[in-house]
Scaffold this active site. Structure first.
Site: not given
Ligand code: NAD
Ligand code: GLY
Length: 346
Positions: A112, A134, A176, A214, A224, A228, A232, A235, A239, A252
């Site tokens: 939990r 998030k 971003e 942010k 949101e 917030r 997006n 986005h 998506h 992404h």
């Molecule tokens: P990812 O986590 O898939 O990382 C991208 C690639 O880089 C992967 O292959 C990873 O293994 C590699 N990698 C990571 N660090 C590295 C490093 N230092 N050196 C070499 N390779 C490295 O992708 P991302 O772009 O970091 O994140 C995308 C994800 O984040 C999506 O799922 C998206 O929905 C999510 N997201 C969430 C939020 C939120 O607010 N929670 C906001 C934006 C995106």
């Molecule tokens: N990436 C959008 C948010 O965090 O709200």
């Protein structure tokens, strides 16, 4: 008779985002580091030298958005139970946004809710995903449809990790950064136009400013309910682009870049953005080799996909559109034909 369960809450979930070379982290209870083989091979040794705790377990999950699933969550949870982590234990998310979103989700449901901290290693995770709480996973209906709002206890950002990040992933993070500048900070946008983000000092400055912007939005509207949504921008389109590309064609951040151009087309058609400013935004995206166009085989189906998104309400979708650079407007009554034109790039 009515008995009230009085749940007026006075909680303080504030946390620090520490931007510096990662210093030793000492925990008084068990810790599990969640990471993937790519990040572990490159950087885990260094992290393990800095983390001390009565027990440090490493859980490696497969690399990629395709594994951001309930199955992976179950695998992680099983490992945590086997290691007998308890409610005082801490999870460390060590990786990009995929690792961060899944670690946060596990932390929010394990017994939990337990503590977690973020150590983002991609640019995108540093400037966006690791901040704001998030968490979530994807399923066959779409991205991030299962999840929770659950804040980390701290975020540790060390640009050192970026030294091994592939160029394409770096660009995805820049998308971003541009997103937040276009909607919230004209001065930052102008600075980005002349800066070289490959420069160490410049990227540090860009990360810090993006997080500051942010954090301010999240502080005002954590869950949101309105404001917030500005984060997006691009986005809603992104998506669908990710879905159509089966999550493999574009990263992404790359989808967000195309999505911003589509949103700008709509903004120009509705009169909130000038052609000149739309061109400036596109030019800045191109400077970092980001894609700016996408040709869908079926614009009608693309349009219909908006309504599967969790951001659609009662058959309406809210678009975040720039209103000049550094300002934005929410539009929830855009005519279908305008949106179709924006998708087609007309
Ligand atoms: P990812 O986590 O898939 O990382 C991208 C690639 O880089 C992967 O292959 C990873 O293994 C590699 N990698 C990571 N660090 C590295 C490093 N230092 N050196 C070499 N390779 C490295 O992708 P991302 O772009 O970091 O994140 C995308 C994800 O984040 C999506 O799922 C998206 O929905 C999510 N997201 C969430 C939020 C939120 O607010 N929670 C906001 C934006 C995106
Ligand atoms: N990436 C959008 C948010 O965090 O709200």
């Amino acid at each position: 008779m009515t008995i009230t369960v009085n749940l007026q809450k006075h909680i303080n979930d504030s946390y620090g985002i520490h931007m510096q070379e990662l210093a030793p982290l000492a925990f008084s209870e068990k810790v599990a580091i969640i990471t993937n083989p790519t990040v572990a091979d490159l950087h885990l040794e260094k992290l393990l030298k800095l983390v001390t705790a009565p027990s440090v377990k490493v859980v490696k999950i497969p690399d990629g958005e395709a594994y951001k699933t309930l199955e992976t969550i179950e695998t992680i949870l099983n490992e945590l139970f086997e290691q007998r982590l308890d409610r005082r234990s801490t999870l460390i998310a060590f990786g990009g946004g995929v690792v961060g979103d899944m670690t946060g989700f596990c932390a929010s449901i394990y017994q939990r809710g337990i503590n977690f901290v973020q150590i983002p290693t991609t640019l995108l995770a540093m400037v966006d995903a690791s901040v704001g709480g998030k968490t979530g996973i994807d399923n066959k209906f779409g991205k991030n449809l299962i999840g929770s709002f659950y804040q980390p206890k701290a975020v540790y950002i060390d640009p050192f990790w970026l030294s091994t990040l592939p160029d394409r992933e770096f660009g995805a993070g820049v998308a971003e950064i541009i997103k937040i500048a276009v909607t919230l900070d004209e001065e930052f946008f102008c600075w980005l136009e002349s800066a070289d983000l490959k420069n160490h000092e410049a990227i540090k400055e860009a990360i810090a400013r993006s997080i500051e912007l942010k954090a301010d939005i999240v502080a005002q509207d954590e869950k949101e309910s309105g404001l917030r949504q500005v984060l997006n921008y691009g986005h809603t389109f992104a998506h669908v682009i990710e879905l159509e590309g089966n999550y493999t064609e574009f990263l992404h951040g790359e989808s967000v870049a195309i999505g911003m151009v589509m949103a700008n087309n709509l903004a120009v058609n509705t009169g909130s953005l000038s052609h000149k400013d739309a061109a400036r935004i596109k030019h800045l995206l191109e400077k970092y080799d980001l894609p700016t166009s996408f040709s869908t085989s079926d614009p009608e189906q693309f349009y219909d996909s908006f309504f599967l998104d969790k951001k659609s309400h009662s058959g309406k979708i809210t678009f975040v559109l720039p209103r000049t650079i550094g300002d934005y407007v929410f539009v929830d009554d855009a005519k279908k034909e305008w949106v179709l034109e924006a998708i087609k790039g007309e």
